[in-house]
Design an enzyme around this catalytic site. Structure first.
Site, short mmCIF file in Angstrom:
data_model
loop_
_atom_site.label_atom_id
_atom_site.label_comp_id
_atom_site.label_asym_id
_atom_site.label_seq_id
_atom_site.Cartn_x
_atom_site.Cartn_y
_atom_site.Cartn_z
N ARG A 51 -7.01 11.89 12.54
CA ARG A 51 -6.93 10.42 12.59
C ARG A 51 -8.00 9.84 11.67
O ARG A 51 -7.76 8.89 10.93
CB ARG A 51 -7.09 9.89 14.02
N TYR A 103 6.78 -12.45 3.34
CA TYR A 103 7.61 -11.38 3.92
C TYR A 103 7.78 -11.65 5.42
O TYR A 103 6.80 -11.93 6.12
CB TYR A 103 6.92 -10.03 3.70
N ASP A 175 -1.03 -9.17 -1.18
CA ASP A 175 0.05 -8.20 -0.94
C ASP A 175 0.69 -7.91 -2.30
O ASP A 175 1.39 -8.75 -2.86
CB ASP A 175 1.06 -8.81 0.05
N LYS A 200 7.85 0.87 -0.37
CA LYS A 200 8.68 0.28 -1.42
C LYS A 200 8.44 1.04 -2.74
O LYS A 200 8.72 2.20 -2.81
CB LYS A 200 8.38 -1.21 -1.52
#
Ligand SMILES: *Cc1c(COP(=O)(O)O)cnc(C)c1O
Length: 384
Positions: A51, A103, A175, A200
């Site tokens: 982690r 978004y 972003d 993406k």
């Protein structure tokens, strides 16, 4: 060779990536392990628990940081988990000024999760960056920018936002999912944090969901890593491997996305059934000059509306398209189409949507890297 001196294509293939120290494997192995044996208490090889740090993820984080001309990268289980990390740097009572045609998932995260914890959001049309200053007050901490915006392809001047952020001592996060670091590097324009949905273009093959943050400042990086480790929304090593592989062809893919985007945008513009076409490469796009200044090219994302603006016509067109698949998401090698009002932006109230120009007949295209003549042929048959 010093990574800072590499051109983009060389960085995409080499930056942050070293042959595996144990075997010499040229491709970073998928370190599918949760823990690492220590020789003695506190005596380890830099990895204790996956982690916190995993070698495959670590390589990817260095690769993305290099592409964005940043120093520190952090990868997450999704783009939204990356945004969630940025918002967790705030306190109750803090305020955020955000792009208005955002978004849909980001809007939902802001409104339905973080508003509950006492953070206040202002959604502002930033095509004119001066609008931001109307909303700055003593509680403002963060400006959240998406450019090009989704799905209206508005262009926001990142340098102008950075100047406002600096003047009022705010953080600026961008972003950069739509543009990718191949087309635009917000840290070079004064942003503090860059965020990606690596799902993406960075991944690029529609086979993984992942998010990333990049910054230059060490104190911001410490906060990001503290939250990444404390909240635990990390990506797995297999996904990190897939995105590392995707990044090696990022420059080639984006070049082709841009070429195809131009052909498709110009075709749509001449079609009698098409009303408006939104693509920042058009000379008469309202912020074309800003796009030219801050981006290398204009990308493969295009939205268009239909003459008559009927929802049923838009549904008919997306149903008839064959090479363009009807699906959420974007940025993969294959062309996709979507209907924002019923798909990605359904969670945004109608009034907010229409204020941003997201009308019933709007169709969004993620133009892939197929042969553009086939894409145009497909659009022709669907529109006729
Ligand atoms: C997809 C997307 C996100 C969210 O990323 P996920 O990986 O789906 O969580 C955020 N911003 C933009 C611009 C996106 O396209």
């Amino acid at each position: 060779m010093d990574e800072k001196e590499m051109k983009f294509g060389t960085k995409a293939i080499h930056a942050g990536v070293h042959p595996d120290p144990a075997t010499g494997a040229i491709m970073t192995p998928i370190y599918q392990t949760s823990t690492y044996v220590q020789e003695g208490v506190g005596n380890h090889k830099g990895f204790e628990y996956s982690r916190t740090k995993n070698p495959t993820r670590d390589t990817l984080e260095r690769s993305i940081a290099a592409l964005e001309n940043g120093k520190f990268g952090a990868c997450f289980g999704s783009g939204l988990a990356a945004i969630d990390c940025v918002l967790k740097m705030l306190e109750p009572g803090d305020e955020v000024i955000s792009t208005n045609d955002l978004y849909g998932g980001t809007y939902r995260l802001f409104k339905t999760i973080f508003e509950k914890y006492g953070i206040k959001f202002h959604f502002v049309g930033m095509a004119d960056a001066a609008n931001i200053e109307d909303h700055v007050n003593a509680n403002t901490k963060l400006i959240w920018v998406e450019t090009p915006t989704n799905p209206m392809m508005n262009i926001i001047d990142i340098s102008a936002c950075a100047a406002i952020a600096k003047k009022h001592k705010l953080k600026l996060a961008v972003d950069n999912t739509f543009a990718t670091p191949y087309l635009q590097t917000p840290l070079d324009l004064g942003a503090d944090i860059v965020m990606h949905s690596a799902t993406k273009y960075l991944g690029g093959h529609s086979d993984v969901v992942m998010g990333a943050l990049v910054c230059k400042d060490e104190s911001i990086a410490k906060e990001i890593y503290r939250i990444q480790n404390s909240s635990g929304a990390v990506c797995g090593p297999m996904d990190a491997f897939l995105v590392l592989r995707g990044i090696k062809t990022l420059h080639l893919r984006i070049q082709r996305h841009c070429e195809n985007g131009r052909e498709v945008a110009e075709f749509l513009r001449t079609h009698p059934k098409v009303d408006k076409v939104y693509w920042p490469g058009f000379k008469d796009h309202p912020n074309h000059e800003v796009a030219r200044k801050q981006m290398k090219d204009f990308g493969g994302m295009i939205s268009f509306s239909l003459v008559g603006n009927k929802l049923s016509d838009a549904h008919e067109v997306v149903r008839k398209l064959k090479v363009f698949s009807l699906a959420e998401s974007l940025g993969g090698v294959e062309s996709l189409c979507g209907h924002p009002v019923t798909m990605t932006h359904a969670s945004i109230p109608k009034e907010e949507r229409e204020k941003a120009g997201i009308v019933d007949s709007l169709i969004r295209l993620s133009v892939g890297i197929e042969d553009y003549s086939d894409l145009i042929q497909d659009l022709k048959q669907a529109l006729n």
